[in-house]
Design an enzyme around this catalytic site. Structure first.
Site, PDB file in Angstrom:
ATOM      1  CG  ASP A 104      -1.796   1.178   1.367  1.00 29.85           C
ATOM      2  OD1 ASP A 104      -2.049   1.842   0.341  1.00 29.85           O
ATOM      3  OD2 ASP A 104      -2.243   1.471   2.497  1.00 29.85           O
ATOM      4  CG  ASP A 296      -3.733   4.364  -2.027  1.00 29.92           C
ATOM      5  OD1 ASP A 296      -3.063   3.357  -1.771  1.00 29.92           O
ATOM      6  OD2 ASP A 296      -4.658   4.764  -1.297  1.00 29.92           O
TER       7      ASP A 296
END
Length: 469
Positions: A104, A296
């Site tokens: 992430d 992201d």
């Protein structure tokens, strides 16, 4: 003693000007010798790169210096639930135990479910501190909140390994409670790849410790994500692509990597969105900080300001705002192939119509993968997730801080929907190790993107299973 004949021959050889194997090789006084430049083949950039490396190492060795050994590593990822999330593997403890974790770039903490976990962690690998001889309990609280839930526990410190790299004193969260659905087996936690400034634990992220220590051959990490959303007979786990540290895999992209510098002090991996087109029509977007977009990998979709999202779907005939759990989303006719492209200052990168289509509500009505998002605090207005990132080779550079994109190669594209087994967790040997700086303590709950997404997540769960935001 030489015979008279041999002595005579020797004298002749010494005094004769023409007895050399190459006639007339000694010029007479005043004679000039022409200098002929040999034609050299033109050197490529790769040739110069190789020469420069060899030259530096040769001179370093010649004058008694130490040649710094740098390294690279690759972690094969798994595509979970038809592009809902992508996870890799880390190993924690002594002896090392492997854990599947979401990779992430939108957060900065490492955490895994602990053996003391009581909520939201069934059927996943649990961390047992008693089984690690190098674990250190920091006895400090840890908590972090995402759009799809929250995780709480305590902070610990142990050896963490990934792709041949090791940090012997990495701080991470040992989670004892997680929101139901936050962890989808076999995922046990999350590896944050954002910057330390947004870490809930205040600790240096695993990647940042390695990059700042100069262990990587190049100060970059890169992603190639696979697409299975439009494949048939998709398994829960499929090959997900690759995550590399210390280098870019040139076989996975074509052309050059277009790097764009981060516009602010590093926190999220932020780029300003410069242009947005839908069906070939330009959509007006705010400028300046209002255009900031977090790149992201831990988010499935793309979220943006309501006014822009509404204008996007205005370019698609037959589109309608969603209701109920689909509030904030938009529907459109499934018969329409929607073409969207985004630029962050360089090329305009197209998004496949297959990625724009999140799911089908009916045979004729589909839901788009762009939705209305109103962030708060210092969070950027746009969150650019895997809907976009599956369409490019993405590179996150430590110094100078930048994000780069390149077009996927045919090799990378051929991995989409491939009929192959998902990678298995492995624990390899360590080729390089770096010690993390001081961190941890003064923990405060981190609320990612500063917005509650409960209503959004409900809709996604109905369609494709729990999605990471």
């Amino acid at each position: 003693m030489l015979s008279s004949l041999a002595l005579a021959v020797s004298c002749l050889l010494i005094i004769s000007p023409n007895t050399s194997a190459a006639p007339n090789s000694v010029p007479a006084a005043g004679q000039s010798i022409p200098l002929i430049r040999r034609t050299q083949p033109e050197r490529t950039v790769a040739d110069w790169e190789s020469w420069a490396k060899n030259e530096r190492e040769a001179l370093t060795a010649k004058y008694g210096g130490n040649i710094e050994k740098r390294s690279t590593g690759t972690n094969l990822m798994t595509n979970q639930n038809a592009d809902s999330s992508y996870f890799g593997t880390v190993a924690i403890g002594t002896p090392p135990i492997s854990f599947n974790v979401i990779l992430d770039t939108g957060s900065s903490d490492l955490w895994v479910a602990d053996q003391a976990c009581t909520t939201g962690c069934s059927k996943v690998q649990l961390f047992n501190d008693l089984s690690s001889s190098t674990f250190h309990n920091l006895s400090e609280p840890f908590s972090i909140q995402y759009g799809s839930g929250a995780a709480v526990g305590t902070l610990g410190q142990d050896v963490v390994q990934m792709a041949g790299f090791s940090v012997p004193n990495q701080i991470f969260g040992a989670v004892t409670q997680a929101t139901s659905g936050l962890l989808n087996p076999p995922v046990s936690g999350l590896l944050g790849l954002g910057w330390q400034s947004i870490a809930s634990s205040k600790a240096s992220p695993f990647w940042q410790t390695l990059a700042s220590s100069g262990l990587w051959t190049d100060p970059v990490m890169a992603f190639q994500l696979t697409r299975f959303v439009n494949a048939t007979n998709v398994n829960t786990e499929e090959p997900g692509g690759s995550f590399t540290m210390g280098f870019v895999n040139s076989s996975l992209y074509t052309g050059t990597i277009d790097y764009q510098a981060l516009p602010t002090t590093p926190s999220y991996w932020i780029l300003p969105m410069k242009s947005l087109t839908v069906q070939g029509n330009s959509v007006t977007i705010p400028s300046g900080s209002s255009s900031y977009s977090a790149i992201d990998t831990g988010t499935t979709l793309v979220g943006g300001p309501s006014s822009v999202i509404q204008n996007m779907f205005a370019q698609i005939p037959g589109s309608q705002p969603g209701t109920g759990n689909w509030q904030g989303y938009w529907t459109y006719p499934c018969s329409t192939a929607v073409n969207v492209a985004i630029s962050f200052g360089g090329p305009s990168w197209p998004i496949s119509p297959a990625d724009f289509q999140l799911t089908k509500l009916t045979s004729s009505q589909c839901v788009g993968a762009f939705f209305e998002l109103n962030t708060g605090g210092s969070a950027p207005n746009w969150i650019i997730g895997d809907t976009f990132l599956k369409n490019v080779y993405s590179v996150f550079r430590y110094n100078p801080a930048a994000v780069g994109f390149a077009a996927l190669s045919n090799t990378a594209i051929a991995m989409n929907g491939v009929n192959a087994p998902a990678p298995s967790p492995t624990i390899g040997s360590v080729s390089a190790s770096a010690t993390a700086g001081t961190g941890g303590g003064s923990n405060a709950a981190s609320h990612r993107w500063g917005v509650s997404w409960a209503s959004f997540v409900g809709g996604i769960v109905v369609a494709v299973g729990a999605a990471w935001m």
